[in-house]
Design a protein around this motif. Structure first.
Motif, PDB file in Angstrom:
ATOM      1  N   TRP A   1       0.787  -1.237   0.000  1.00 49.92           N
ATOM      2  CA  TRP A   1       0.000   0.000   0.000  1.00 49.92           C
ATOM      3  C   TRP A   1       0.820   1.289   0.000  1.00 49.92           C
ATOM      4  O   TRP A   1       0.261   2.372  -0.143  1.00 49.92           O
ATOM      5  N   HIS A   2       2.124   1.231   0.188  1.00 48.64           N
ATOM      6  CA  HIS A   2       2.901   2.476   0.316  1.00 48.64           C
ATOM      7  C   HIS A   2       2.665   3.392  -0.902  1.00 48.64           C
ATOM      8  O   HIS A   2       2.591   2.926  -2.032  1.00 48.64           O
TER       9      HIS A   2
ATOM     10  N   THR B   1      -5.168  -4.988  -9.376  1.00 48.82           N
ATOM     11  CA  THR B   1      -5.047  -6.122  -8.460  1.00 48.82           C
ATOM     12  C   THR B   1      -4.093  -5.737  -7.342  1.00 48.82           C
ATOM     13  O   THR B   1      -3.025  -5.161  -7.611  1.00 48.82           O
ATOM     14  N   ALA B   2      -4.474  -6.041  -6.109  1.00 48.77           N
ATOM     15  CA  ALA B   2      -3.657  -5.643  -4.961  1.00 48.77           C
ATOM     16  C   ALA B   2      -3.922  -6.600  -3.801  1.00 48.77           C
ATOM     17  O   ALA B   2      -4.871  -7.377  -3.837  1.00 48.77           O
ATOM     18  N   PRO B   3      -3.054  -6.543  -2.768  1.00 48.76           N
ATOM     19  CA  PRO B   3      -3.207  -7.502  -1.671  1.00 48.76           C
ATOM     20  C   PRO B   3      -4.493  -7.323  -0.869  1.00 48.76           C
ATOM     21  O   PRO B   3      -4.805  -6.216  -0.423  1.00 48.76           O
ATOM     22  N   ALA B   4      -5.204  -8.426  -0.666  1.00 47.69           N
ATOM     23  CA  ALA B   4      -6.455  -8.400   0.088  1.00 47.69           C
ATOM     24  C   ALA B   4      -6.237  -7.837   1.488  1.00 47.69           C
ATOM     25  O   ALA B   4      -7.066  -7.074   1.989  1.00 47.69           O
TER      26      ALA B   4
ATOM     27  N   ALA C   1      -8.860  -8.214  -5.045  1.00 46.32           N
ATOM     28  CA  ALA C   1      -8.036  -8.418  -3.857  1.00 46.32           C
ATOM     29  C   ALA C   1      -7.530  -9.852  -3.876  1.00 46.32           C
ATOM     30  O   ALA C   1      -8.321 -10.779  -3.987  1.00 46.32           O
ATOM     31  N   VAL C   2      -6.213 -10.014  -3.795  1.00 43.63           N
ATOM     32  CA  VAL C   2      -5.640 -11.364  -3.889  1.00 43.63           C
ATOM     33  C   VAL C   2      -4.848 -11.708  -2.642  1.00 43.63           C
ATOM     34  O   VAL C   2      -4.343 -10.832  -1.931  1.00 43.63           O
TER      35      VAL C   2
ATOM     36  N   ALA D   1       2.270  -5.364   6.388  1.00 40.62           N
ATOM     37  CA  ALA D   1       1.603  -6.552   6.930  1.00 40.62           C
ATOM     38  C   ALA D   1       0.982  -7.433   5.847  1.00 40.62           C
ATOM     39  O   ALA D   1       0.796  -8.632   6.043  1.00 40.62           O
ATOM     40  N   GLY D   2       0.646  -6.820   4.696  1.00 46.02           N
ATOM     41  CA  GLY D   2      -0.020  -7.604   3.656  1.00 46.02           C
ATOM     42  C   GLY D   2       0.773  -7.710   2.365  1.00 46.02           C
ATOM     43  O   GLY D   2       0.221  -8.065   1.321  1.00 46.02           O
TER      44      GLY D   2
END
Ligand code: ZN
Ligand code: FE
Length: 242
Positions: free
Chosen positions: A56-57, A76-79, A91-92, A115-116
């Motif tokens: 997310w940065h 597409t990005a981390p769930a 969200a993956v 964290a993700g």
């Protein structure tokens, strides 16, 4: 067959464009900014159809909205970081597959820098996009995770085939090399690489991508023999002024 293009932006960020000729799809990985990435794609005659974010940065998602507005691409990005990436559509998490035309990327969860944090591994291309988890001779700072998690990430990435190309999101190589050589001054692979990196940077050349084999031989974090050793090296690097 894919083509991968480097787009240097901001101080030291690399945005990567991966283009699949067969389908005409192009993904932008971690677009820190919008217009320069759109321009770089246009210069190659590519249209961005997807964005893949690793975490997310702001220097990894800053261009999401602008690129989406211009192209209608899918993000597409981390769930686990969905709440911090408002532009996300898919969200993956661990084990999910993301396609670029007929090419598949598998999602690895590699938490610690955030964290993700996730990585995108394309086994058919022997390519992995690692964001801020693994760098040439370095690893990401432990902002939202632990040395134990980062140690696990290093072991996992280390297990990929040696000729897997590693695309990280920053040109941190010279600073990492200066630190790495203090950890293992007698490592001959590292001495050789240090000299190559100094020469490349003096010539204004990029030092990324790297590959797993080179990192196994020279990366002090991948080479740490225990969680405690990785923790100690990470703390030392955080205060290192080389
Ligand atoms: Zn980051
Ligand atoms: Fe970053």
């Amino acid at each position: 067959m894919v083509e991968i293009a480097r787009v240097p932006v901001l101080n030291d960020n690399y945005v990567w464009l991966i283009h699949d000729e067969a389908s005409g799809e192009t993904a932008a990985i971690d677009p820190a900014v919008g217009q320069p990435v759109l321009d770089a794609a246009a210069a190659r005659g590519w249209r961005i159809t997807q964005i893949w974010n690793t975490h997310w940065h702001p220097d990894h998602i800053g261009g999401n909205a602008e690129i989406k507005a211009a192209t209608g691409c899918k993000i597409t990005a981390p769930a686990a970081e969905a709440g911090k990436i408002p532009t996300l559509e898919r969200a993956v998490s661990e084990g999910d597959k993301v396609s670029l035309g007929g090419i598949e990327a598998e999602v690895f969860e590699v938490p610690a820098h955030t964290a993700g944090h996730i990585a995108y591994h394309l086994p058919s291309e022997k390519v992995v996009f690692v964001g801020d988890t693994l760098f040439a001779m370095g690893c990401g700072k432990l902002f939202e995770g632990t040395a134990e998690q980062m140690y696990g990430n290093m072991k996992r990435l280390e297990a990929l085939p040696a000729d897997t190309k590693v695309y990280c999101a920053h040109e941190y190589t010279l600073a990492n090399a200066r630190f790495a050589i203090t950890v293992e001054p007698d490592n001959q692979d590292l001495q050789r690489r240090f000299a190559e990196v100094v020469a490349a940077r003096e010539a204004g050349e990029a030092t990324v991508p790297t590959d797993i084999g080179l990192e196994r031989a020279t990366n002090p974090f991948m080479r740490a023999s225990s969680i405690a050793e990785l923790a100690e090296r990470r703390a030392a690097k955080d205060s290192f002024r080389g």
